[in-house]
Structures are given as structure tokens and as C-alpha cells.
Design an enzyme around this catalytic site. Sequence first.
Site, short mmCIF file in Angstrom:
data_model
loop_
_atom_site.label_atom_id
_atom_site.label_comp_id
_atom_site.label_asym_id
_atom_site.label_seq_id
_atom_site.Cartn_x
_atom_site.Cartn_y
_atom_site.Cartn_z
N GLU A 119 21.82 33.60 87.74
CA GLU A 119 22.95 34.40 88.21
C GLU A 119 23.36 35.31 87.06
O GLU A 119 24.05 34.91 86.13
CB GLU A 119 24.09 33.47 88.66
CG GLU A 119 23.67 32.58 89.83
CD GLU A 119 24.70 31.53 90.22
OE1 GLU A 119 25.85 31.63 89.75
OE2 GLU A 119 24.35 30.61 90.99
N GLU A 161 32.73 34.76 91.57
CA GLU A 161 31.43 35.07 92.16
C GLU A 161 31.38 36.58 92.34
O GLU A 161 32.13 37.14 93.15
CB GLU A 161 31.28 34.35 93.50
CG GLU A 161 31.38 32.83 93.42
CD GLU A 161 30.09 32.17 92.98
OE1 GLU A 161 29.06 32.89 92.84
OE2 GLU A 161 30.08 30.94 92.81
N HIS A 215 24.68 29.54 85.27
CA HIS A 215 23.46 29.33 86.03
C HIS A 215 22.50 30.45 85.63
O HIS A 215 22.81 31.64 85.80
CB HIS A 215 23.73 29.36 87.52
CG HIS A 215 24.55 28.19 87.99
ND1 HIS A 215 25.50 28.27 88.99
CD2 HIS A 215 24.56 26.90 87.57
CE1 HIS A 215 26.05 27.08 89.18
NE2 HIS A 215 25.49 26.23 88.33
#
Length: 463
Positions: free
Chosen positions: A90, A292, A87
Site C-alpha cells: 500500500e 485509507e 503494509h
Amino acid sequence: MSSFLLSLLLLPFLLLAPASTLELRYHNNREIEQYFLQINTSNPDIAHMYSIGQSVRGQQLWVLALGLSPRRHTVGIPEFKYVANMHGNEVLGRVLLLQLIDDLVGGYRRNETWSLLMLNSTRIHILPTMNPDGFDSSNTDCQYSVGRFNENGIDLNRNFPDAFAGLKRQQQVDEAKREAEVRAVIGWLKMESFVLSANLHGGALVASYPYDNSNGGSEQVGGASISPDDDVFIHLAKVYSHSHGTMHRGNVCGDSRPFLDGITNGYQWYPLSGGMQDYNYVWAQCLELTLEVSCCKFPPVSQLPAMWTENRKSLLAFIQQVHLGVKGRVFDGSGAPVQNAVVEVKGRSNMCPFRTDKHGEYYRLLLPGNYSFTVTYPGHEVMTETLNVPYGPDNYSAMKHDFQLRRIAATTGSTSANLTQANPTTSCNHTVQLHAGSAIARPTWTRLAVGFGLVAALRSLID
């Protein structure tokens, strides 16, 4: 003297120049390319730069491979990969992976034991940006999604074939309809037999593991979608979260739910169709996590040193887990290694059975314990053996065990040629194509990139 001639005269000196220290900041796509060129040129014995394809806008998707044999696979050495910036907005993963390269190469050059052990035992592939176009259009907002998608406005982590959407539909047929970046990764998985992988995201602080999706079948247990290797995935996720400075606490990001031990089953967090980690696991027999790594999608530059410190140990510890379980080769009745022999572990019914690669190799990531292996291959007796598997990462090597098959007594005029390779189901196996793809394509990209990149760099200095 023209700048071009001066560039040619200075080229040998640049090739011999040592690599400079990498600044801990955000680097644009061109700077990443130049850094890769520098590492590739200065460290040809352990580094190899190659492209797996192009983005929608034509930007190269550069990978740097590190190891004792960076240009090609070595039997017995597992293949590992990190992917970041899927992404585009990110972005911490880009920084972390560049710092990881700098750390590994620097440690190796200083003869530091940890780096020598890592690169002598593992071939590590690093793709710092899977979505360079998205990065170019992103802003620095912590939460909003400007730049998340690729140039066509597609979320790349929803664009892979999905096993739960119909495993038997021969999903390769619609690969041409996938986004360019997704096709590049699919092709990459065909060229290399990756064993372990992680893709780095932002917006939360948690290690997520398969499955991300479900069709309501037996895999659904207590709100989670459980894979046959659930115990291994939980272990891998905990290795990252507990090696991380704060992830294991599970409640660092105030705007997200708490995660016990800093890990989660993907589906239990939220269902996701077309994700990359499920695709890696189901079709490429590569166990992949989604990491993450930051509450903020685009953290301030001032926070980067602390975030690198928090993630460094976990990034290295996770790579080391590629040595879990068992590895080896399967040989036919004449002693030749065979491709596409099925290597199954009792109690682990994978959607697509794990098979040997073009070198006759298999890798099974398993926690310590006793396991019953069954190996099947056309024209040969089914072999079943029980193995006592130790913990391999501390020794930087999984347990090695080869299977020597016995040929069934021939009743027809079968030849050895048609016993060398089994025919896998089309919908499951992605390793039977492009056998020589990496060996042919990569040196071409590297030579062109080095030639033009170095001249361009010199010209910019001169002009």
C-alpha cells in the site's frame, strides 16, 4: 587522485548545495534514505533525520523531523507524526509523505506564511515506510496482498498489544515477541510524547477512527466501538475527508461499502485486533486515525499528480488539528513540573488516564466548549477547574493553562524527591522509560548516515 580523496574535497560543496525538486514518482527505500540525507544536510535548522530501529532484514526505519527545534522537544510545541507503508504493497502514502516534506521545506525556504506557521508551532515527524521489506517484495497489483506482510509474513497492523485482549496483563512483558518494526514504533512512542497521528493505507478511500476492536462492553454502541473521545475523533476524520478532493463523497471506490462523509468507526467497518491506532490512543495518549487514501493499493504513476493534489490540503489541515483543546504543565507545591500527574476531563474515562510527560506537560485535544478538569498527584490536594476551551487550530496554538498544585500538610518525613514522580500502573504508562533515549540515539544515527551516505553518493557520481 583517488575517488575517496575527491569525495572528501567535494563534501563541503555538497553540504552547501540547495535541495533539488523532488520527482513525483515512486522512490525505492535507498532513494528515500538519500532524499532524507539531502534534506537533513541542506536544512539543519529545521530538519533532523533519525532512525527508530530496523526492519527484520536490517533496513533502517528512517524518520525526518521538521520544526524550529527538530532535534529535541520544546515545551509548549506539540509532537505530530505521519506513518505510511505499514503494509508494504500500500504505497501511495510513501509518495504523499515525501511530497509533503518537499512542500513544507520549500515553503519555509520561500518564507511562505502557511509553512512558517506550521513549522514554528509544531514538530512534525514523518516515517514514510514502516515496512520497507514488504515494499521490496510487493508487486503493482491494485487489490492483491503480495508485499502486505513483513519479512516474517506478519501483518504489522495485527501485531500490537491490544487493550481489549486484556488491559491489565502488563502487555509490555511480551514486547520482545513482537515484530521488529512494531517494537521500533513502540519504542518511538516511549521516546516522544505524540499528541496526534495518522497512518496511511491503501485499498479504500475513508478516514477510520478508534476503536478498531471491542470485547462487547459498554464501548459497543449501535455496531460501533466508541471511545471516550469519539466527538474529537469524528471531527478529526471529517477534517481530513472534507479537505480531500473526493473522500468526503464516501462512494468513490466501487468495490467497497459507502461511508457517510467519507469516515467510519474502525470496528463498525470491520473488527481488528492488534491495530496500531488503538495502541497509540490507549497506551500512548496519542489520538491516531487510519487514512485509507487510494482505492488501488499500488496506483499507476500517471495518477500520482492528481492524488497528491487531492490529499495535499487534507494532510496539512490534519496536522493543524494538533492545536485543538488545551495544553500546559502541572507544577507541584514547590513550583517544579511533575511527571505522571493524572489530568482527567469529566465525562471522558480513558482506559489509561492521560498523564503529564517528563516535562510536566499535558495535551488534551478537545472541541470548543466548557470542560471540568481534575488533576491528581501524590502528596497534593486534588485540583478541579472548569475551563472554557476555544478553537485553537486557526491560531496554531491550543489554549494554554497550567495547574499549580498545593501540597497536603506533611504528617510524615516525606521528601520532595519522592514527590517529583508518581508511579503509574505498569500496564498503562509507556512514557516513564527511555527519558533520554531520543537525545542520545538520534545524533549518532544522523552523523553516521550523513558521513557514509554523502561519501557513497559522491563515489557513485565519480565512478
